[in-house]
Design a protein around this motif. Structure first.
Motif, mmCIF file in Angstrom:
data_model
loop_
_atom_site.group_PDB
_atom_site.id
_atom_site.type_symbol
_atom_site.label_atom_id
_atom_site.label_comp_id
_atom_site.label_asym_id
_atom_site.label_seq_id
_atom_site.Cartn_x
_atom_site.Cartn_y
_atom_site.Cartn_z
ATOM 1 N N GLU A 99 -6.030 48.857 27.301
ATOM 2 C CA GLU A 99 -6.587 47.561 27.656
ATOM 3 C C GLU A 99 -8.013 47.650 28.183
ATOM 4 O OE1 GLU A 99 -4.823 44.960 26.883
ATOM 5 O OE2 GLU A 99 -3.138 46.216 26.296
ATOM 6 N N GLU A 100 -8.580 48.811 28.197
ATOM 7 C CA GLU A 100 -9.854 49.012 28.884
ATOM 8 C C GLU A 100 -11.040 48.805 27.958
ATOM 9 O OE1 GLU A 100 -11.730 52.764 31.265
ATOM 10 O OE2 GLU A 100 -9.962 51.748 32.074
ATOM 11 N N ALA A 101 -12.082 48.119 28.480
ATOM 12 C CA ALA A 101 -13.372 48.068 27.800
ATOM 13 C C ALA A 101 -14.063 49.390 28.096
ATOM 14 C CB ALA A 101 -14.195 46.893 28.306
ATOM 15 N N LEU A 102 -14.084 50.280 27.121
ATOM 16 C CA LEU A 102 -14.498 51.654 27.361
ATOM 17 C C LEU A 102 -15.982 51.746 27.673
ATOM 18 C CD1 LEU A 102 -12.509 53.483 24.537
ATOM 19 C CD2 LEU A 102 -11.957 53.383 26.976
ATOM 20 N N ALA A 103 -16.278 52.511 28.688
ATOM 21 C CA ALA A 103 -17.637 52.851 29.093
ATOM 22 C C ALA A 103 -17.557 54.205 29.784
ATOM 23 C CB ALA A 103 -18.222 51.796 30.023
ATOM 24 N N PRO A 104 -18.654 54.966 29.803
ATOM 25 C CA PRO A 104 -18.572 56.266 30.469
ATOM 26 C C PRO A 104 -18.049 56.189 31.897
ATOM 27 C CG PRO A 104 -20.610 56.106 29.230
ATOM 28 C CD PRO A 104 -19.976 54.747 29.173
ATOM 29 N N ASP A 105 -18.357 55.090 32.584
ATOM 30 C CA ASP A 105 -17.937 54.956 33.978
ATOM 31 C C ASP A 105 -16.887 53.876 34.183
ATOM 32 O OD1 ASP A 105 -19.530 52.809 33.405
ATOM 33 O OD2 ASP A 105 -20.809 52.992 35.187
ATOM 34 N N SER A 106 -16.166 53.508 33.122
ATOM 35 C CA SER A 106 -15.081 52.541 33.304
ATOM 36 C C SER A 106 -13.948 53.211 34.078
ATOM 37 C CB SER A 106 -14.598 52.016 31.950
ATOM 38 O OG SER A 106 -14.146 53.069 31.122
ATOM 39 N N PRO A 107 -13.106 52.427 34.764
ATOM 40 C CA PRO A 107 -12.127 53.035 35.683
ATOM 41 C C PRO A 107 -11.232 54.086 35.038
ATOM 42 C CG PRO A 107 -12.257 50.673 36.045
ATOM 43 C CD PRO A 107 -13.088 50.958 34.832
ATOM 44 N N GLY A 108 -10.719 53.786 33.854
ATOM 45 C CA GLY A 108 -9.835 54.747 33.204
ATOM 46 C C GLY A 108 -10.558 56.001 32.755
ATOM 47 N N MET A 109 -11.787 55.833 32.249
ATOM 48 C CA MET A 109 -12.564 57.012 31.838
ATOM 49 C C MET A 109 -12.838 57.914 33.039
ATOM 50 S SD MET A 109 -13.174 57.268 28.577
ATOM 51 C CE MET A 109 -14.539 58.433 28.594
ATOM 52 N N LEU A 110 -13.166 57.333 34.171
ATOM 53 C CA LEU A 110 -13.409 58.149 35.365
ATOM 54 C C LEU A 110 -12.128 58.805 35.854
ATOM 55 C CD1 LEU A 110 -15.953 55.947 37.360
ATOM 56 C CD2 LEU A 110 -16.412 57.996 35.988
ATOM 57 N N HIS A 111 -10.994 58.092 35.750
ATOM 58 C CA HIS A 111 -9.736 58.689 36.187
ATOM 59 C C HIS A 111 -9.333 59.852 35.281
ATOM 60 C CE1 HIS A 111 -5.919 58.817 38.319
ATOM 61 N NE2 HIS A 111 -5.349 58.985 37.138
ATOM 62 N N HIS A 112 -9.662 59.747 34.003
ATOM 63 C CA HIS A 112 -9.340 60.806 33.049
ATOM 64 C C HIS A 112 -10.523 61.772 32.896
ATOM 65 C CE1 HIS A 112 -5.459 59.204 31.302
ATOM 66 N NE2 HIS A 112 -5.855 58.217 32.080
ATOM 67 N N GLN A 113 -11.259 61.937 33.969
ATOM 68 C CA GLN A 113 -12.320 62.948 34.084
ATOM 69 C C GLN A 113 -12.114 63.613 35.444
ATOM 70 O OE1 GLN A 113 -14.490 65.388 33.945
ATOM 71 N NE2 GLN A 113 -15.983 64.295 32.663
ATOM 72 N N LYS A 114 -11.541 64.808 35.425
ATOM 73 C CA LYS A 114 -11.122 65.453 36.675
ATOM 74 C C LYS A 114 -12.145 66.437 37.224
ATOM 75 C CE LYS A 114 -7.054 63.484 36.947
ATOM 76 N NZ LYS A 114 -6.724 62.571 38.060
ATOM 77 N N ALA A 115 -13.178 66.776 36.451
ATOM 78 C CA ALA A 115 -14.152 67.764 36.897
ATOM 79 C C ALA A 115 -15.085 67.163 37.937
ATOM 80 C CB ALA A 115 -14.957 68.280 35.715
ATOM 81 N N GLU A 116 -15.493 67.977 38.900
ATOM 82 C CA GLU A 116 -16.449 67.534 39.908
ATOM 83 C C GLU A 116 -17.766 67.165 39.228
ATOM 84 O OE1 GLU A 116 -18.647 69.206 43.974
ATOM 85 O OE2 GLU A 116 -17.273 70.479 42.831
ATOM 86 N N ASP A 117 -18.210 65.921 39.430
ATOM 87 C CA ASP A 117 -19.432 65.416 38.801
ATOM 88 C C ASP A 117 -19.397 65.622 37.296
ATOM 89 O OD1 ASP A 117 -21.960 64.191 38.708
ATOM 90 O OD2 ASP A 117 -22.997 66.117 38.874
ATOM 91 N N GLY A 118 -18.219 65.483 36.702
ATOM 92 C CA GLY A 118 -18.076 65.747 35.275
ATOM 93 C C GLY A 118 -18.965 64.877 34.416
ATOM 94 N N ASN A 119 -18.969 63.567 34.684
ATOM 95 C CA ASN A 119 -19.800 62.689 33.870
ATOM 96 C C ASN A 119 -21.280 62.917 34.117
ATOM 97 O OD1 ASN A 119 -17.565 61.559 32.679
ATOM 98 N ND2 ASN A 119 -18.166 59.443 33.096
ATOM 99 N N GLY A 120 -21.636 63.278 35.364
ATOM 100 C CA GLY A 120 -23.034 63.603 35.631
ATOM 101 C C GLY A 120 -23.492 64.786 34.801
ATOM 102 N N LYS A 121 -22.629 65.810 34.687
ATOM 103 C CA LYS A 121 -22.978 66.986 33.896
ATOM 104 C C LYS A 121 -23.015 66.648 32.404
ATOM 105 C CE LYS A 121 -21.036 69.958 37.447
ATOM 106 N NZ LYS A 121 -19.888 70.786 37.879
#
Length: 799
Positions: free
Chosen positions: A515-537
């Motif tokens: 149901e999510e409008a996908l974006a790099p920082d959308s809630p589900g995308m961030l929850h399914h990114q477990k690395a420290e500062d993963g999206n920043g890297k």
């Protein structure tokens, strides 16, 4: 003869006052999910909603009756997760505190309700911590105080889903007189003779204590037998000129059935069967002018290991079937992988895993299960560690694919570099396991295989544990802080971990976040990114080479996958071009245990990322690569095949529009199992700052490219290409996508899963020069249109 009653059916899970149907093997989470009590923890943010499951006690119950007529009945658990108390017919028959062991309890004469009561893993771990004292680790979870899959407690690619349950098969074994308690085949090869020394241990009943027993063994038509009175026996067989087992790419993988039987004068009592392979394996750690090496030598052949790291393929490992193992390992083999490292925060895998590796020629590097933490060496853990190691060394040693035992993952490094040492103040932290207990057990039980104390490890405390010039090396500074070009800064002796992240396939994201409008920082995308500062890297990795997309998730998704594939390829091409100084690369990681942004080449739904296809190219027997070097740009030809490589290398200095500015043709011969490095002639060398020229190298259908500047600075023309569809005759489920390029098309990618969730493409990133054509075969897509295919095609042009 021994009889076996499998106890797979009839189990229930106590949930409050309810009894829910339970599957054995299984776990609490999967039973609750099947009963509709919890939502799927892999979807949306549901992981947090089911955290309570891991903090509760649970019980499994079944009614069991049997009438065997044998002297003895044992209740055998191949795996209990983890701290459990077992009652049968109203009496306690035993307790457990280790997920990684098998357990056997004498239940002769018992019948009625069988109950397995599991304490919360958190409660057990905290009780042990209270006895041993606190120790540091890399995550705020108590995984080093309980002998359980550490990644159940979460990792930088995995969810926190702390399991409990009967996770491997359970059965009743009915026997009389004696049974085979342990069978250890020591397989060696000397010249043209194969030897199998079989060390047996038996358990006897009271009435069988004085009986003479006969053990027989058979392999490759050869037979041996021994009559004995005690509890141990040795049989020896020799096989003349056995066919040797080889890693894939070096030869075949013949397997021989080994059968052992135990009898007395009244007949056969027990039997054991495994497949073995004849081969030798050594680990060459010889010191040289560059430091000290780390080279696997199989049947006398020195091997550059083309490896991947393996994590549990599901956070609920009881769901991983033999078919799933075969699929995932076949994907590894399809990527030209020849070594799989089983990482120390997971499990000793099921027999089916090693069976497939035996058949496919995938060498197995097996970690003992210690990862990223200081582990107490006091009781009750020390006894569990020894029992666990004995169990699994004996269980796995028949497999010829198993080539290395390794003491731990990153703990020796952590002690030195992660501020553990001052806080420990002399307390135990695991060194006694890695440098004492485990090598002693391997030498005692399985002296046919090498042992390494850890990864990374330089061989002794005389060098830093992660010294690239000695032993194994983990390269994480590049992903964490630098551009992937920095992989070329050194030539380690063996790169046991390195990697780059990317999100999973789009269809995987759509299933996990419906149901999510996908974006790099959308809630589900961030929850399914477990690395420290993963999206920043991820973003910094993209921004070093491309214009970071703004409000264009599709392009962000594509570019992160491109950078992952390029980054890993950069490291492997550089390190392979320096064989034999560097003797292996083990990519972090092959697989995922749920849908997540991670370093995996195959995502949590089993879909290959572009990295998987790139591994097939850079791990092929023959590789052409362009490498910056101190002396200038070189072209390197890597020939890991068994035959000489005679080829013509065509080097072209080319403008962005495809115009040729210079050309060089060189005839070369590359010896088998070797590398040839040659300078790029000055006449075809692009200027190091040009934004309009690049270098193309071609040889035998292989291609290498060198762009002097990042993509964001290069003067691309707008990509122009035609797309045609050609159905594959005789197979209505496949279609060829034919792309004809009119301009330079850089890193063209067909994301086949956008055509349908089951669709797969047979190739990944492809660069086309003007006038060139590529053919991409797509399966599982159903009926598609050219417009739909065009919408699923991406390329790296930034205009």
């Amino acid at each position: 003869m021994k009889d076996v009653t499998q106890l797979d059916d009839g189990w229930s899970l106590r949930h409050g006052q309810e009894l829910l149907p339970a599957q054995v093997p299984g776990c609490v989470h999967t039973d609750l999910l099947a009963a509709g009590v919890i939502p799927d923890p892999f979807l949306d943010l549901n992981e947090t909603d089911v955290a309570w499951v891991g903090r509760r006690a649970w019980s499994y119950v079944a009614d069991v009756s049997h009438d065997s007529g044998h002297e003895r009945t044992d209740l055998v658990f191949d795996g209990l997760d983890t701290a459990a108390r077992i009652t049968f017919d109203g009496r306690e028959v035993g307790s457990t505190r280790n997920m990684h062991r098998t357990y056997r309890f004498d239940v002769t004469g018992a019948a009625g309700e069988l109950e397995v009561h599991f304490t919360s893993a958190y409660e057990e771990a905290e009780a042990v911590r209270a006895v041993t004292g606190d120790r540091p680790n890399v995550y705020p979870e108590p995984f080093q105080y309980i002998r359980k899959m550490a990644s159940s407690f979460g990792w930088d690619w995995g969810p926190t889903l702390v399991t409990a349950g009967i996770w491997r098969p359970v059965r009743l074994e009915h026997w009389s007189t004696a049974r085979l308690a342990s069978v250890r085949p020591l397989v060696t090869v000397d010249g043209g003779t194969g030897s199998v020394e079989i060390r047996l241990q038996v358990e006897r009943t009271a009435r069988g204590a004085a009986r003479s027993l006969l053990a027989r063994a058979t392999v490759a038509g050869e037979h041996a037998e021994v009559r004995f009175e005690g509890e141990e026996a040795v049989l020896r067989l020799t096989v003349d000129e056995p066919r040797l087992w080889w890693p894939r790419g070096y030869g075949d993988q013949p397997l021989y059935g080994l059968d052992v039987t135990l009898s007395d004068d009244d007949g056969q009592l027990d039997a054991w069967h495994r497949r073995i392979g004849f081969r030798t394996v050594e680990l060459d750690r010889t010191a040289d002018a560059r430091g000290s090496g780390f080279t696997l030598v199989v049947n006398g052949e020195r091997v550059f290991a083309r490896g991947v790291n393996w994590i549990p393929d599901d956070v609920f490992p009881s769901r991983v079937t033999p078919e799933r193992y075969r699929t995932r390992l076949s994907q590894a083999a399809d990527a030209n992988v020849d070594l799989v490292r089983i990482w120390g925060g997971g499990i000793y895998e099921d027999e089916a895993f090693y069976d497939v590796c035996d058949e496919l020629g995938l060498m197995v590097w097996q970690d003992f299960l210690f990862a990223c933490a200081a582990y107490p060496e006091e009781q009750p853990l020390r006894g569990e560690v020894e029992a666990e190691a004995r169990d699994n060394v004996v269980r796995l040693m028949p497999h010829p694919s198993l080539v290395l035992w390794n003491g731990n993952n990153e703990n020796l490094w952590g002690f030195r570099d992660w501020d553990w040492e001052p806080g420990l103040a002399g307390d135990s932290w695991g060194e006694g396991y890695y440098l004492g207990l485990l090598p002693r057990l391997v030498a005692e039980l399985d002296p046919t295989r090498p042992y390494a104390a850890g990864s990374p490890w330089s061989g002794s405390w005389d060098h830093h544990p992660n010294d690239p010039d000695h032993g194994t090396y983990h390269s994480w500074e590049v992903w964490n802080r630098q551009d992937y070009a920095e992989y070329r800064a050194n030539v380690p002796r063996f790169v046991a971990e390195f990697g780059w992240q990317a999100p999973p396939a789009m269809a995987t994201l759509r299933r996990a976040l419906p149901e999510e409008a996908l974006a790099p920082d959308s809630p589900g995308m961030l929850h399914h990114q477990k690395a420290e500062d993963g999206n920043g890297k991820l973003n910094r990795g993209v921004a070093r080479h491309f214009v970071l997309p703004d409000d264009d998730f599709d392009r962000w998704h594509y570019l992160t996958q491109v950078v992952q594939a390029r980054a890993v390829a950069t490291g492997i091409e550089h390190w392979r071009s320096h064989w034999p100084i560097c003797a292996g690369t083990v990519v972090w990681q092959l697989n995922d245990c749920w849908p997540v942004s991670s370093w995996a080449a195959i995502d949590g739904d089993g879909r290959p990322k572009p990295l998987h296809h790139e591994l097939r190219r850079v791990y092929a027997d023959r590789l052409l690569t362009l490498q910056p070097a101190e002396e200038g740009l070189v072209f390197a030809l890597v020939n890991q095949s068994a035959t000489e490589w005679h080829t013509t290398v065509v080097l072209r200095r080319t403008e962005a529009d495809g115009s040729a500015l210079g050309r060089s043709v060189q005839e070369v011969v590359v010896a088998a199992r070797s590398v040839l490095r040659l300078p790029v002639p000055a006449g075809v060398m692009p200027d190091e700052h040009t934004t309009k020229e690049f270098l193309v190298a071609d040889a035998d259908g292989l291609r290498a490219l060198h762009f002097p500047v990042p993509d964001r600075e290069f003067s691309y023309t707008r990509p122009d290409y035609d797309v045609f569809l050609e159905p594959v005759e005789g197979d209505g489920g496949k279609v060829d996508v034919v792309v004809n390029a009119h301009t330079l098309v850089r890193d063209l990618l067909l994301q086949a899963d956008r055509l349908g969730p089951e669709a797969r493409a047979d190739r990944g990133l492809t660069t086309l020069l003007p006038g060139e054509e590529t053919r991409i075969r797509v399966s599982g897509c159903g009926s598609v249109t050219p417009d739909a295919v065009r919408a699923a095609l991406f390329c790296a042009d930034t205009k």
